[in-house]
Design a protein around this motif. Structure first.
Motif, PDB file in Angstrom:
ATOM      1  N   GLN A 264       4.187 134.595  44.489  1.00 24.70           N
ATOM      2  CA  GLN A 264       4.846 134.001  43.310  1.00 24.70           C
ATOM      3  C   GLN A 264       5.041 135.060  42.229  1.00 24.70           C
ATOM      4  O   GLN A 264       6.108 135.160  41.620  1.00 24.70           O
ATOM      5  CB  GLN A 264       4.009 132.831  42.759  1.00 24.70           C
ATOM      6  CG  GLN A 264       3.861 131.650  43.706  1.00 24.70           C
ATOM      7  CD  GLN A 264       5.056 130.692  43.689  1.00 24.70           C
ATOM      8  OE1 GLN A 264       6.119 131.016  43.179  1.00 24.70           O
ATOM      9  NE2 GLN A 264       4.879 129.518  44.285  1.00 24.70           N
ATOM     10  N   GLU A 268       8.549 136.796  40.471  1.00 23.20           N
ATOM     11  CA  GLU A 268       8.705 136.382  39.073  1.00 23.20           C
ATOM     12  C   GLU A 268       9.853 137.127  38.356  1.00 23.20           C
ATOM     13  O   GLU A 268      10.644 136.500  37.640  1.00 23.20           O
ATOM     14  CB  GLU A 268       7.372 136.619  38.344  1.00 23.20           C
ATOM     15  CG  GLU A 268       7.296 136.035  36.948  1.00 23.20           C
ATOM     16  CD  GLU A 268       7.318 134.506  36.938  1.00 23.20           C
ATOM     17  OE1 GLU A 268       6.868 133.905  37.926  1.00 23.20           O
ATOM     18  OE2 GLU A 268       7.812 133.945  35.948  1.00 23.20           O
ATOM     19  N   ARG A 274      14.921 133.567  41.863  1.00 22.08           N
ATOM     20  CA  ARG A 274      13.752 133.887  42.706  1.00 22.08           C
ATOM     21  C   ARG A 274      13.965 133.514  44.168  1.00 22.08           C
ATOM     22  O   ARG A 274      13.700 134.304  45.065  1.00 22.08           O
ATOM     23  CB  ARG A 274      12.511 133.131  42.208  1.00 22.08           C
ATOM     24  CG  ARG A 274      11.913 133.640  40.930  1.00 22.08           C
ATOM     25  CD  ARG A 274      10.655 132.828  40.619  1.00 22.08           C
ATOM     26  NE  ARG A 274      10.175 133.048  39.275  1.00 22.08           N
ATOM     27  CZ  ARG A 274      10.544 132.306  38.234  1.00 22.08           C
ATOM     28  NH1 ARG A 274      11.403 131.321  38.379  1.00 22.08           N
ATOM     29  NH2 ARG A 274      10.058 132.564  37.028  1.00 22.08           N
TER      30      ARG A 274
END
Length: 325
Positions: A264, A268, A274
């Motif tokens: 994650q 970012e 994303r």
DNA sequence: GGTAGACCTGGACGC
DNA sequence: GCGTCCAGGTCTACC
């Protein structure tokens, strides 16, 4: 003599690249022909199913040849459905914004991710991709089209809404997903799922995501996947493949939760894009192993493994065997 | 809020 | 050929 539609596409649209960009192009009723570089499918239209072949004869134009003649109303629906599948509404400017954030994809032009002609089809396909290997997803979609779909088309929400769970489970072999899929179909029929609201840019992603999580059969992974299918690319759809990608490609180590957290954080910087950065990175790994997706054979190998949409042969870990290569 | 276990199917393995 | 194990994400009960 059937109908022929010519549909304007963005100048940077490339059929082979943009269709073969997500595993759904390998699910019934879609069939990509790697020789002719065309996509055959069956659309569910007002007067019945319509088999068609989608081709690109020149830049900025897609031609669709139907086996039967379409009415004016059907032609409009077919245009809308094909535009949805191919994401033709995503303009060169939209992709330029993505490439500005992640220039790795600027030269290849990647940016559009293939989807289904209808939101209902995307949602059911997503449910069939949960908690099952890819070959299981392929089988479920084939049987749904064979058993419930008119003329080989994907079943409509109305048809699925009046199907008994036993039929879905016994003949389509969707397992415990049966009643969840029927409940989803009923929600579409009664208008409880509003596509225009879901695609409304003024509605915040969080609000859409929270709504998706309330739907039967839709958990965190499926909701995140639906977000990208709705054109909302800020979230990652985290599944077992994400963990594999985090470990094998990105080199993260540790417990599952730690790897997911690291993945994650890794994506970012790509902000609103994303998912696209993540997905094309993963898709390239698949293509490095299997060759370009537009050349993959129509039928996946019988041993097709866990990777969504990828015809990989993956030898099973023998029980008690070493985990090292 | 977090966790454990059930839910199903199909592929791979061992015998 | 048959039985067993395993992977996959969601849902529910329980703490």
């Amino acid at each position: 003599m059937g109908s022929r539609l010519n549909i304007a596409a963005p100048a940077d649209f490339v059929l082979a690249r943009d269709v073969c960009s997500y595993g759904y192009f390998r699910l019934a009723p879609d069939r990509w022909d790697p020789i002719t570089k065309t996509l055959a499918t069956v659309l569910g239209l007002a007067d019945g199913p319509a088999s068609c072949t989608i081709a690109q004869s020149e830049p900025g134009r897609v031609s669709v040849i139907f086996e039967r003649t379409l009415s004016r109303v059907e032609q409009a629906t077919a245009r809308a459905q094909i535009s949805r599948m191919l994401r033709l509404h995503e303009s060169e400017a939209d992709l330029a914004a993505f490439h500005a954030v992640d220039p790795r994809w600027a030269s290849s032009g990647r940016g559009r991710i293939f989807r289904s002609p209808t939101l209902f089809q995307d949602m059911i396909r997503t449910v069939t991709s949960c908690n099952v290997t890819w070959s299981g997803t392929v089988g479920m979609n084939e049987r749904l089209c064979q058993v419930l779909g008119k003329g080989g088309a994907f079943p409509t929400a109305h048809r699925m809404a009046r199907t008994r769970p036993g039929t879905l489970r016994g003949r389509c072999r969707v397992g415990y997903r049966d009643s969840r899929m029927i409940e989803l179909a009923k929600m579409f029929v009664r208008g409880a799922i509003d596509e225009s609201w879901l695609e409304d840019n003024t509605v915040a992603d969080d609000e859409i995501y929270r709504f998706l999580l309330t739907l039967p059969g839709i958990g965190p992974y499926a909701a995140s996947n639906m977000m990208q299918l709705l054109g909302r690319y800020a979230m990652l759809a985290v599944d077992s493949e994400t963990l594999s990608h985090g470990r094998k490609t990105l080199g993260f180590e540790g417990e599952d939760t730690a790897v997911i957290k690291a993945v994650q954080a890794h994506y970012e910087p790509f902000g609103a894009h994303r998912f696209r950065s993540y997905w094309f990175e993963k898709w390239c790994v698949y293509e490095e192993a299997e060759g370009p997706a537009h050349a993959w054979p129509p039928k996946s190998d019988s041993t097709a493994g866990k990777q969504k949409g990828v015809p990989t042969k993956k030898p099973r870990q023998r029980r008690g065997g070493s985990k090292s290569a």
